[in-house]
Design an enzyme around this catalytic site. Sequence first.
Site, mmCIF file in Angstrom:
data_model
loop_
_atom_site.group_PDB
_atom_site.id
_atom_site.type_symbol
_atom_site.label_atom_id
_atom_site.label_comp_id
_atom_site.label_asym_id
_atom_site.label_seq_id
_atom_site.Cartn_x
_atom_site.Cartn_y
_atom_site.Cartn_z
ATOM 1 N N ARG A 137 -25.881 -5.172 -0.856
ATOM 2 C CA ARG A 137 -26.039 -3.818 -1.227
ATOM 3 C C ARG A 137 -26.282 -3.357 -2.838
ATOM 4 O O ARG A 137 -25.808 -2.748 -3.366
ATOM 5 C CB ARG A 137 -24.885 -2.832 -0.755
ATOM 6 C CG ARG A 137 -24.909 -2.739 0.876
ATOM 7 C CD ARG A 137 -26.147 -2.252 1.342
ATOM 8 N NE ARG A 137 -25.663 -1.998 3.039
ATOM 9 C CZ ARG A 137 -25.948 -2.807 3.948
ATOM 10 N NH1 ARG A 137 -26.402 -4.073 3.540
ATOM 11 N NH2 ARG A 137 -25.691 -2.610 5.106
ATOM 12 N N SER B 230 -23.602 5.234 5.025
ATOM 13 C CA SER B 230 -22.347 4.557 4.822
ATOM 14 C C SER B 230 -21.879 5.067 3.348
ATOM 15 O O SER B 230 -22.725 4.958 2.456
ATOM 16 C CB SER B 230 -22.327 3.012 4.695
ATOM 17 O OG SER B 230 -22.917 2.601 5.737
ATOM 18 N N GLU C 281 -21.182 3.530 -2.150
ATOM 19 C CA GLU C 281 -22.429 2.832 -1.899
ATOM 20 C C GLU C 281 -23.512 3.936 -2.639
ATOM 21 O O GLU C 281 -24.499 3.746 -2.866
ATOM 22 C CB GLU C 281 -22.826 2.350 -0.652
ATOM 23 C CG GLU C 281 -24.067 1.783 -0.346
ATOM 24 C CD GLU C 281 -24.320 1.472 0.935
ATOM 25 O OE1 GLU C 281 -23.687 0.474 1.699
ATOM 26 O OE2 GLU C 281 -24.979 2.030 1.680
#
Length: 338
Positions: A164, A238, A334
Site C-alpha cells: 500500500r 480500509s 491508509e
Amino acid sequence: MEIVENYSLKKLNTFGVDVSVRFYVELKNENDINELLENQEFKKEKKLFLGGGSNILFTKEFDGWIAKISTKGNRVIEENEKEVLVESSAGEKWNDFVTYCVEKGFYGVENLSLIPGTVGAAPIQNIGAYGAELKDVFESLEGIIIQTGEKKSFNKKECQFDYRNSIFKKKYKDDFLITKVTFRLNKEKKFNFNYRAFQSYLKPGDQNKLTLREVSELVKKIRRDKLPNPQKYGNAGSFFKNPEVDADKIHELQESFADLVHFKVENDKYKISAGWLIEKCGFRGKNIGKVGTYKKQALVIINFGDATGDEIKKFSESIQKAVLNKFGVNLTPEVNIY
Ligand code: FAD
Ligand code: NAP
C-alpha cells in the site's frame, strides 16, 4: 475548462463529507491539463488532484484548487501471443478498466475487480486485494511534476512499490500528476486463488473450469458479501494499513493473544490484521454519534449520517489509541487525510 468557485465536494468523496473547495475544475482531456498547469493563479495556490475520492478524508474546507481527473481511454500498445501491454488514461474508473480487460480476455487484474477509484490513483497506494497487487501487472506510468511542469515516466522499479505504498506517497506526495498507466497482462489463462476468502466460495473442480469473466464476478460477489457499498454507507475502504512488525513482537503478542491473526510477509516481517486488532478493542459495529465501523469488517469506518471529516478523524484516533493501549501497536491511516 470551466473554473467553478466554492464548489461542494460532497458527491466527489465516498465518505460523503460535505466540504467545499474554493476553485474546482474537471480535466477531461490533455488540453484541460495543459491549460490548468499554465494558469498563473493555480500555480501560486494550494492544489490537489482528485480521482474517484474513494481514499480520501476531507477534514476542512479546501482553501485552494481541486482538479478532478476525468480523462478516458484504454488502448493496446503492444502484444504477442502470450502478453499484451495496455495503456489506460488516469481518469478511467478502475473497475471499467478491469471490465475492459475481462472482455478482451486479458488476465491479471480480475482479483482487483470492483475496487473503487481511478486508474491514475491505483499506483499511488499500489492497490491490492485477494492476494493480487497492482505492481504484479504494472509496466510503467507517465505524468507531470506539478511544481515544474516537467513530463516524467516511471518504470516499475522507480515507483518503489511496497505494501500500500509507492514513491507517490513519499518523495512525490501531492507533487506528481499521473496521466497514463501501462499494464502488462497475460493472454494465457492464469488465476491466483491462493487467498483464503476463495476457499469458501470455490467448489471442487472450479479452479480449472472457471472463465475469466466468472472469476471477476466471483471476486465481486465476495466483496459485496463482506464490504459496504459506499453509495449506501459513506466510507473509504480500509481506514488503516495492516501494521507490520517483527517476529519478537509477534511472539510477545501471542503470549497474551493466542488467536492473533497475522501473516508472514518476509523474514522477520509479519503483517497483523488491523481489522482483528480493532475488533478485539470492541470497535466492530460500534458507533459514536454518526460515525462507526462496519459490522462485518471493523477496519472500515462508516459515516452513518452527515458526520464531518473532523468527527471521522477523531473517531479514527480513538481506535488508534485503544489499539496502542491494548497491543502496543501503532495503526497508520491508509486513507489520505486533508
Ligand atoms: P482519490 O481518493 O481520488 O485520491 C487518493 C489520493 O491519490 C489523493 O491523495 C489524490 O490527490 C491522489 N490522486 C488521485 N488521482 C491522482 C492522479 N491521477 N495523479 C496524482 N495523484 C492522484 N484500495 C485497495 O487497495 N484495495 C481494495 O480492495 C480497496 N477496496 C475499497 C473498497 C471501498 C468500498 C472503498 C471506498 C475503497 C477501497 N479502496 C481499496 C481504496 C481506494 O478505492 C483506492 O485507494 C483507490 O485507488 C483510490 O482511487 P481514487 O481515484 O478514488 O483516489
Ligand atoms: P479479509 O479477507 O477478511 O482479510 C483480513 C486481512 O488479512 C486482510 O487485510 C488481508 O491482508 C489479510 N490476509 C488475509 N489472507 C491473507 C493471506 N493469505 N496472506 C496475507 N494476508 C492475508 O479481508 P477483507 O476486509 O474481506 O478484504 C478483502 C480484500 O480486499 C483484502 O485483500 C483487502 O486488502 C482488500 N480490501 C482493501 C480495502 C482498502 O481500502 N485498502 C478495502 C476493502 C478490501 P491484505 O489487505 O494485504 O490483503
